[in-house]
Design an enzyme around this catalytic site. Structure first.
Site, mmCIF file in Angstrom:
data_model
loop_
_atom_site.group_PDB
_atom_site.id
_atom_site.type_symbol
_atom_site.label_atom_id
_atom_site.label_comp_id
_atom_site.label_asym_id
_atom_site.label_seq_id
_atom_site.Cartn_x
_atom_site.Cartn_y
_atom_site.Cartn_z
ATOM 1 N N ASP A 87 -9.407 -61.505 7.755
ATOM 2 C CA ASP A 87 -9.440 -62.825 8.407
ATOM 3 C C ASP A 87 -10.080 -63.855 7.470
ATOM 4 O OD1 ASP A 87 -9.212 -62.295 11.750
ATOM 5 O OD2 ASP A 87 -9.836 -60.589 10.555
ATOM 6 N N THR B 116 -6.097 -59.428 15.282
ATOM 7 C CA THR B 116 -7.168 -58.775 14.523
ATOM 8 C C THR B 116 -7.515 -57.409 15.129
ATOM 9 O OG1 THR B 116 -8.047 -60.902 13.865
ATOM 10 C CG2 THR B 116 -9.547 -59.045 13.689
#
Ligand SMILES: Nc1ncnc2c1ncn2[C@@H]1O[C@H](COP(=O)(O)O)[C@@H](OP(=O)(O)O)[C@H]1O
Ligand SMILES: [Mg+2]
EC number: 3.1.3.7
Length: 360
Positions: free
Chosen positions: A111, A180
């Site tokens: 990320d 995620t």
């Protein structure tokens, strides 16, 4: 030969040299500050050249066609980081806290590194536009990523002329890694990187990129696209794609609204779920007729999908049928309904009022 009668005092020479150094420092720090503000967070545009800021060239306007080109590039470059980190197997997984429903809100090096690439590529190309991104941007860790301003052929073919809008009307939303949770579980097919451009809060261009299959979908409202709707959808007993990790009461809502014949497809990622409604050649992509979400969700998760659906004639609204504005707050409370080639308002009428039923 030294001039007669002039004595050079060592103190005078030292003061003179210090003054000279002071002047040089002043000039040089001004120059550096100028460079940093050019490439920095929201600095004033300046200069020009091949990779100069677009807004400067045109009195505070930006060309959406150029924004689309750099958004595609940003999604791909971010995706390269996402893939690299996953393949290294060193994710540095952390929790950012909990969602309202108590799920872990995770973050990984994938990320963070994707965010850095995507943010600075867009910020360098368009220093004057507002960029909202899911992850924190570390100003001490800036990166200048130049863009050669080339618009790829497939975009030029679809969108023949520039589309200028005032820079101040633009809000960019970046999701450097959607899904995620699934990324940490190594469920790679769900993972996407996304960029969205909203003009006066309306979603106008969206990019959804799948880093592990290297597939990219983009579309611009009243512009063009490289993706299309499928030819048919099942409105009566739809296959409904829903969250697998932030589901809330979505299954109950879906079955109650569309009947027990409805197939529920749990999947990760808002980008993946929008692609499930479209004609996507990627083999790992499941297909669905509707996308429903009932819990709170953030605008970087949904803006790109909203723009793509809108460009192709579809809809993404809250569950009560309201359009979503992509300015202001980061999130939306009213759930999501996404459809294409269906009577969207008729679908809205089938859904229960979440506030009344407590089905969030
Ligand atoms: N209730 C909630 N609160 C916060 N974020 C949520 C959420 N429901 C979904 N999301 C976010 O929306 C994206 C899609 O969710 P899902 O896969 O569950 O459908 C994920 O984004 P990220 O992976 O970018 O964090 C997820 O974190
Ligand atoms: Mg994300």
């Amino acid at each position: 030969m030294a001039p007669m009668g002039i004595r050079l005092s060592p103190l005078g020479v030292a003061v003179f040299c210090l003054l000279g150094l002071g002047v040089l420092y002043h000039l040089y720090s001004g120059f550096l500050a100028g460079r940093i503000s050019l490439f920095g967070l929201g600095g004033e545009p300046g200069g020009g050249g091949a990779a100069g800021p677009a807004a400067a060239a045109d009195g505070g306007t930006v060309d959406l066609r150029e924004m689309l080109a750099v958004s595609v590039l940003a999604a791909v470059r971010g995706g390269d980081e996402v893939r690299r980190v996953r393949e290294s197997n060193v994710l540095h997984e952390k929790s950012k806290g909990k969602t309202r429903e108590g799920a872990e809100d995770k973050m990984t090096s994938g990320d963070v590194l994707s965010n850095r690439k995507m943010f600075y590529l867009l910020k360098t190309a368009f220093p004057n536009v507002q960029i909202n991104t899911e992850e924190h941007v570390d100003a001490a860790d800036q990166e200048v990523i130049l863009w050669d301003r080339k618009i790829p052929e497939d975009i030029l073919k679809e969108i023949a002329t520039p589309k200028e809008v005032p820079a101040e009307s633009v809000t960019v939303w970046i999701d450097p890694l959607d899904a995620t949770q699934e990324y940490t579980e190594d469920l790679r097919k769900y993972v996407t990187t996304m960029v969205c451009v909203a003009v006066n809060g309306k979603p106008v261009l969206g990019v959804i990129h799948k880093p592990f299959s290297e597939y990219t979908a983009w579309a611009m409202v009243d512009g063009g696209s490289n993706v299309k709707a499928r030819t048919s959808y099942n409105e009566k007993t739809p296959r409904i794609v829903v969250s697998r990790s932030h589901s809330g009461m979505v299954k109950q809502v879906a079955l109650q609204s569309f009947g027990n014949q409805t197939t529920i497809i749990p999947a990760g990622g808002a980008g993946y779920k929008v692609l499930a409604l479209l004609d996507v050649p990627d083999k790992s992509q499941e297909k669905a007729d509707l996308y429903i979400h009932v819990t709170y969700i953030k605008k970087w998760d949904i803006c790109a999908g909203n723009a793509i659906l809108k460009a192709l004639g579809g809809h993404m609204t809250t569950l009560s049928g309201e359009e979503i504005s992509y300015t202001g707050s980061d999130g939306i409370e009213g759930g999501l309904l996404a459809s294409i080639r269906m009577n969207h308002q008729a679908l809205v009428r089938k859904l229960p009022d979440l506030e009344k039923t407590g089905h969030k």
